[in-house]
Design a protein around this motif. Structure first.
Motif, PDB file in Angstrom:
ATOM      1  N   ALA A 190     -15.417 -32.927 -47.785  1.00  9.33           N
ATOM      2  CA  ALA A 190     -14.829 -31.424 -48.241  1.00  9.33           C
ATOM      3  C   ALA A 190     -14.044 -30.688 -47.732  1.00  9.33           C
ATOM      4  N   TYR A 191     -14.461 -31.315 -45.929  1.00  7.40           N
ATOM      5  CA  TYR A 191     -12.672 -30.260 -45.045  1.00  7.40           C
ATOM      6  C   TYR A 191     -11.627 -31.613 -45.482  1.00  7.40           C
ATOM      7  N   TYR A 192     -10.977 -32.064 -46.337  1.00 10.19           N
ATOM      8  CA  TYR A 192     -10.271 -32.648 -46.473  1.00 10.19           C
ATOM      9  C   TYR A 192      -8.779 -32.479 -46.396  1.00 10.19           C
ATOM     10  N   GLU A 193      -9.008 -30.600 -46.604  1.00  8.11           N
ATOM     11  CA  GLU A 193      -7.161 -30.462 -47.009  1.00  8.11           C
ATOM     12  C   GLU A 193      -7.251 -29.760 -45.647  1.00  8.11           C
ATOM     13  N   TYR A 194      -8.343 -29.213 -44.739  1.00  9.92           N
ATOM     14  CA  TYR A 194      -7.696 -29.594 -43.228  1.00  9.92           C
ATOM     15  C   TYR A 194      -8.116 -31.072 -42.841  1.00  9.92           C
ATOM     16  N   SER A 195      -8.627 -31.659 -42.771  1.00  6.78           N
ATOM     17  CA  SER A 195      -8.435 -32.927 -42.171  1.00  6.78           C
ATOM     18  C   SER A 195      -7.073 -33.855 -42.939  1.00  6.78           C
ATOM     19  N   ARG A 196      -6.892 -33.951 -44.025  1.00  9.49           N
ATOM     20  CA  ARG A 196      -5.745 -34.178 -44.481  1.00  9.49           C
ATOM     21  C   ARG A 196      -6.176 -35.862 -44.486  1.00  9.49           C
ATOM     22  N   SER A 216     -14.871 -24.552 -52.391  1.00  5.52           N
ATOM     23  CA  SER A 216     -15.648 -24.024 -51.151  1.00  5.52           C
ATOM     24  C   SER A 216     -15.446 -23.120 -50.611  1.00  5.52           C
ATOM     25  N   LYS A 217     -14.113 -24.466 -49.394  1.00  4.24           N
ATOM     26  CA  LYS A 217     -13.888 -24.456 -48.600  1.00  4.24           C
ATOM     27  C   LYS A 217     -11.979 -23.831 -47.876  1.00  4.24           C
ATOM     28  N   ALA A 218     -11.166 -24.556 -48.490  1.00  3.77           N
ATOM     29  CA  ALA A 218      -9.966 -24.351 -48.383  1.00  3.77           C
ATOM     30  C   ALA A 218      -9.032 -23.731 -49.347  1.00  3.77           C
ATOM     31  N   PHE A 219     -10.051 -23.755 -50.788  1.00  4.13           N
ATOM     32  CA  PHE A 219      -9.808 -22.826 -51.930  1.00  4.13           C
ATOM     33  C   PHE A 219     -10.307 -21.525 -51.696  1.00  4.13           C
ATOM     34  N   CYS A 220     -11.360 -21.655 -50.554  1.00  3.38           N
ATOM     35  CA  CYS A 220     -11.857 -19.894 -50.537  1.00  3.38           C
ATOM     36  C   CYS A 220     -12.884 -19.307 -52.153  1.00  3.38           C
TER      37      CYS A 220
END
Length: 355
Positions: A190-196, A216-220
């Motif tokens: 779910a938090y891939y765009e933050y962790s890479r 839901s997360k990085a794409f707002c």
């Protein structure tokens, strides 16, 4: 007189072990740092797409879903047949468990972690076996997982983990598990765009891998409810059989398509949150009685000297998540907000701990 069967006897017995969501509206002006939402709205392109999508809302979203599958496939470097779209990743968690878990089956997952997996398993009559994460590093050793997963139907790895915020297992370690475990391996990214950090590249090599992601997360887009699974073509077909035929609205599908057409906006949001996370972590570290844990997500887990901290913050209209009931100690999770929200949170936190 007809004697009716009590409604409790009609309901599935597995429901008795589950709690009912009890959402309440936030007070006006609340600082919402409890649900890992983005503090910013979606991209302007997304907002325009939402408005325009209303003009095709009289039709079922066949074309929009196919187009989003293609967009996601391009984003992850696979084919559309590897993608399954759902009403948020929660929907897909339930679909995976509906497709695989029989009464008496057991899954293995870390604790603490994202409890929707446990709910989905329990709903299907299955059992959950936990590997407790040690609070020094919150890591999930692959040898322990392989040993504990004997006789388990599936292994769940939330990576980065919620609520600890860290990478619990490297991609190489996940591959080690995939190579030696006969059941299903579900990796929540779910938090891939933050962790890479991702194992999407392993989907082509392992039919027993399911990767879950969300907009839901990085794409707002938490309120638009769009998630997706990346998996083998065989597993993807199975998931389509058990999820609803049209699980996501035309409006949400068009929004997700527009979000993938504006990756630059997402990256700017991620950069902002990462800068604020670093500042918030350092500020928390400097407060006596507070121990923050490193994070590669849009939230920070921290330990504090007061057990009633979340309640006292809520009285001041600031909301964070309390994990002290399920973790050994006064643990709390705070989402990264806007700069002004983070400053108010820190100021209020200091006042409470110094009182």
């Amino acid at each position: 007189m007809t004697v009716l069967m009590p409604i409790e006897d009609i309901l599935k017995p597995e429901l008795r072990a589950l709690s009912c969501p009890n959402h309440r509206p936030y007070p006006p002006g609340a600082i919402r740092l409890d649900l890992n939402e983005s503090p910013f709205p979606p991209s302007p392109k997304v907002i325009r797409a939402v408005v325009e999508a209303c003009y095709e809302a009289n039709r079922y979203p066949i074309e929009a879903e196919l187009e989003l599958e293609s967009k996601i496939a391009e984003y992850v470097g696979l084919e559309s047949s590897n993608i399954v779209i759902g009403n948020g990743s929660d929907c897909l968690i339930h679909a995976v468990m509906d497709a695989t878990i029989r009464p008496g089956d057991t899954i293995l997952m870390p604790f603490p972690s994202f409890q929707v997996f446990a709910i989905a398993v329990t709903r299907n009559g299955g059992n959950v076996k936990y590997v407790r994460l040690k609070p020094d590093k919150f890591k999930l050793p692959p040898d322990v997982v392989i040993d504990e997963a004997r006789n388990c139907k599936a292994i769940v790895i939330v990576n980065p983990n919620n609520p600890t915020g860290n990478i619990v297992m490297s991609p190489n370690e996940v591959e080690e598990i995939l190579s030696s475990f006969n059941g299903l391996v579900i990796v929540d990214e779910a938090y891939y765009e933050y962790s890479r950090v991702t194992v999407v590249n392993l989907v082509s090599d392992f039919d027993n891998l399911v990767v879950l992601r969300t907009f839901s997360k990085a794409f707002c887009m938490a309120g638009l409810r769009v998630g997706y699974a990346v998996t083998s073509k065989v597993m993807a077909r199975a998931l389509r059989k058990v999820r609803h035929e049209f699980p996501v609205s035309t409006v949400s599908l068009r929004a997700a398509i527009a979000a993938l057409d504006d990756l630059e906006y997402m990256r700017r949001i991620v950069s902002y949150i990462e800068r604020e996370r670093k500042k918030l972590y350092n500020e928390l570290k400097a407060i006596s009685g507070v121990t923050p844990f490193p994070s590669c997500t849009n939230f920070i887990l921290f330990k504090a000297s007061r057990r009633d901290l979340a309640r006292l913050l809520a009285k001041r209209n600031i909301f964070i998540r309390d994990f002290s009931k399920c973790m050994d100690g006064n643990y709390f999770r705070v989402s990264i907000g806007r700069s002004d929200e983070n400053r108010i949170f820190l100021k209020t936190l200091r006042e409470i701990l110094e009182s």
